[in-house]
Write a protein that holds these residues in place. Structure first.
Motif, PDB file in Angstrom:
ATOM      1  N   GLY A 189       0.837  -1.194   0.000  1.00 40.38           N
ATOM      2  CA  GLY A 189       0.000   0.000   0.000  1.00 40.38           C
ATOM      3  C   GLY A 189       0.869   1.240   0.000  1.00 40.38           C
ATOM      4  O   GLY A 189       2.000   1.219   0.487  1.00 40.38           O
ATOM      5  N   SER A 191       1.206   5.891  -0.368  1.00 39.90           N
ATOM      6  CA  SER A 191       0.609   7.229  -0.267  1.00 39.90           C
ATOM      7  C   SER A 191      -0.132   7.611  -1.539  1.00 39.90           C
ATOM      8  O   SER A 191      -0.920   8.560  -1.536  1.00 39.90           O
ATOM      9  N   GLY A 193      -2.388   5.875  -2.760  1.00 35.58           N
ATOM     10  CA  GLY A 193      -3.722   5.303  -2.612  1.00 35.58           C
ATOM     11  C   GLY A 193      -3.880   3.911  -3.185  1.00 35.58           C
ATOM     12  O   GLY A 193      -4.898   3.258  -2.950  1.00 35.58           O
ATOM     13  N   SER A 215      -7.647   3.072  -2.875  1.00 34.20           N
ATOM     14  CA  SER A 215      -8.303   3.588  -1.667  1.00 34.20           C
ATOM     15  C   SER A 215      -8.504   5.103  -1.734  1.00 34.20           C
ATOM     16  O   SER A 215      -9.087   5.684  -0.815  1.00 34.20           O
ATOM     17  N   SER A 217      -6.664   7.424  -1.079  1.00 32.17           N
ATOM     18  CA  SER A 217      -6.029   8.171   0.006  1.00 32.17           C
ATOM     19  C   SER A 217      -4.792   7.409   0.469  1.00 32.17           C
ATOM     20  O   SER A 217      -4.621   6.231   0.149  1.00 32.17           O
ATOM     21  N   SER A 218      -3.939   8.056   1.234  1.00 34.74           N
ATOM     22  CA  SER A 218      -2.699   7.451   1.704  1.00 34.74           C
ATOM     23  C   SER A 218      -2.974   6.258   2.618  1.00 34.74           C
ATOM     24  O   SER A 218      -3.732   6.364   3.589  1.00 34.74           O
ATOM     25  N   VAL A 219      -2.358   5.121   2.324  1.00 29.66           N
ATOM     26  CA  VAL A 219      -2.626   3.868   3.028  1.00 29.66           C
ATOM     27  C   VAL A 219      -1.847   3.814   4.345  1.00 29.66           C
ATOM     28  O   VAL A 219      -0.630   4.001   4.374  1.00 29.66           O
ATOM     29  N   SER A 220      -2.555   3.539   5.460  1.00 28.98           N
ATOM     30  CA  SER A 220      -1.922   3.447   6.776  1.00 28.98           C
ATOM     31  C   SER A 220      -1.801   2.017   7.279  1.00 28.98           C
ATOM     32  O   SER A 220      -0.963   1.721   8.130  1.00 28.98           O
ATOM     33  N   CYS A 234      -7.965  -2.570   4.001  1.00 29.65           N
ATOM     34  CA  CYS A 234      -7.065  -1.415   3.945  1.00 29.65           C
ATOM     35  C   CYS A 234      -7.647  -0.279   4.772  1.00 29.65           C
ATOM     36  O   CYS A 234      -8.858  -0.043   4.750  1.00 29.65           O
ATOM     37  N   THR A 236      -6.793   3.971   5.819  1.00 29.97           N
ATOM     38  CA  THR A 236      -6.071   5.131   5.302  1.00 29.97           C
ATOM     39  C   THR A 236      -5.780   6.129   6.420  1.00 29.97           C
ATOM     40  O   THR A 236      -6.379   6.083   7.492  1.00 29.97           O
ATOM     41  N   HIS A 237      -4.858   7.041   6.139  1.00 29.89           N
ATOM     42  CA  HIS A 237      -4.447   8.011   7.152  1.00 29.89           C
ATOM     43  C   HIS A 237      -5.544   9.014   7.492  1.00 29.89           C
ATOM     44  O   HIS A 237      -5.458   9.706   8.510  1.00 29.89           O
TER      45      HIS A 237
END
Length: 387
Positions: A189, A191, A193, A215, A217-220, A234, A236-237
């Motif tokens: 994953g 940033s 997305g 996603s 958006s940035s994956v956390s 998944c 996201t931030h």
């Protein structure tokens, strides 16, 4: 069989870690997979002061401490076959220590390519392959691979990579997770997305890419779930949650099981609140997926996942006094380890006699640590609230 909801609701604090000279955020937790007669079970904790601490699980006292200085460590993982503990480092290496030996230097270094800054990694289920993700440098964001198997000659030199994937992510690779039982499957994953699934048994990157999901958006956080671990979840931030089913790749069925842009708005918390997501918890025996979230004052929430949405089940409180950053569930004894921004490592056990202790306040930490950790974003949530 007791469901995870019942197990979670029955947890009480069994032990709190003893204080250390330098309080830090506890960013990641893993436990040793090997059980040796007469030997304590080990816990490895990634700390915001550029170190990994090794604890005795039952007493929660610090046994060893390893430093990545001058680099910053990202992620912590025990292998399955021994008590070696690994972490990726911003100095362009993945480091391996023997968790039972008080030795400052790593027993093995895995060296990346020039300019690599590693911020994520994982080891596959048979302990043969390491994969690490890099920050984007110039136009490159890489997944780098090594042979993790060691012999006596390897220990004296840093190991070079087997190769790298360079075409599938356009920003920092924030997460890497191998399949729990298939050593050739890995998901990454970023940033950007994108969440990419690869079969590394295939020769080249283009053909190895099984599927890409977005996603937005940035994956956390990413992980595997479902029967045979053929689903991907998944986070996201900005607290989004996405869930895909790889069983439907070759059918007309949609692969998306759930798509929630902001969990904080989607989950009915009644009188409580949900400020952030920490990670996922899949229970194989009951084929159930849960999300762990929390509040900025230290409460921990268990949230059930289904195709119809997310539902708050139960909560733990009375332990942490600040944001909880990490957890590790032990299937063998249904215990839970949690770590937070109050510098506390807590061991929760079912039906344990509750320990009384003074909750620590949230720490005020130096700006260098703020740069070190990825902070969950409240901006998009606040903007939507104003509309």
């Amino acid at each position: 069989m007791e469901k995870i909801e019942e197990q979670f609701a029955n947890l009480h604090i069994f032990k709190c870690s003893s204080g250390t000279k330098e309080p830090t955020y506890l960013l990641g937790i893993d436990t040793s997979k090997t059980v040796q007669a007469g030997m304590e079970n080990l816990v490895a904790v990634l700390c915001s002061n550029e170190s990994i601490r090794i604890y005795d699980k039952e007493r929660l006292n610090v046994l060893q401490e390893f430093s990545g200085y001058p680099g910053l460590l990202n992620g912590v993982r025990f292998v399955n076959s021994c008590d070696s503990v690994y972490s990726a480092c911003t100095d362009g290496t993945v480091k391996c220590w023997d968790a039972r030996v008080a030795r400052e230097k790593p027993v093995q270094l895995f060296k990346g390519y020039p300019s690599n800054i590693f911020i994520s990694f994982d080891i596959n289920c048979n302990d043969h392959i390491i994969c690490a993700g890099t920050e984007k440098v110039d136009d490159d964001a890489l997944l780098v691979f090594w042979d993790a198997r060691m012999n006596s000659q390897d220990l004296s030199t840093a190991k070079d990579p087997l190769g790298a994937y360079s075409e599938t992510h356009s920003d920092d690779v924030t997460q890497v997770r191998f399949h729990p039982s298939n050593p050739n499957m890995v998901v990454s994953g970023s940033s950007d997305g994108l969440v990419n699934v690869f079969d590394i048994n295939v020769d080249n990157e283009e053909d190895a890419l099984v599927t890409t999901s977005n996603s937005i958006s940035s994956v956390s956080c990413i992980g595997w779930s479902g029967n045979g671990y053929k689903q991907i979840y998944c986070m996201t931030h900005d607290e989004g949650f996405y869930w895909w089913d790889l069983n439907h790749l070759d059918t007309d069925e949609p692969i998306t099981r759930l798509n929630i842009q902001d969990v904080r708005e989607a989950v009915n918390m009644k009188e409580d609140s949900l400020d952030y997501l920490i990670g996922g918890l899949y229970q194989e025996k009951t084929d159930t997926l849960h999300v762990i979230g929390g509040t900025n004052t230290g409460r921990i929430h268990l949230i059930n996942c289904s195709t119809s949405g997310l539902t708050h089940v139960t909560s733990l409180q009375g332990g942490h006094a600040a944001t909880v950053r990490s957890f590790c569930w032990n299937v063998q004894d249904d215990s839970l380890l949690t770590g937070g921004e109050d510098a506390q490592l807590l061991l929760w056990k079912p039906g344990a006699i509750e320990k009384t202790f003074t909750k620590k306040e949230s720490m005020k930490i130096a700006s260098s640590v703020h740069q070190r950790v990825r902070v969950h974003s409240n901006d998009s949530y606040k903007r939507r609230k104003k509309q």
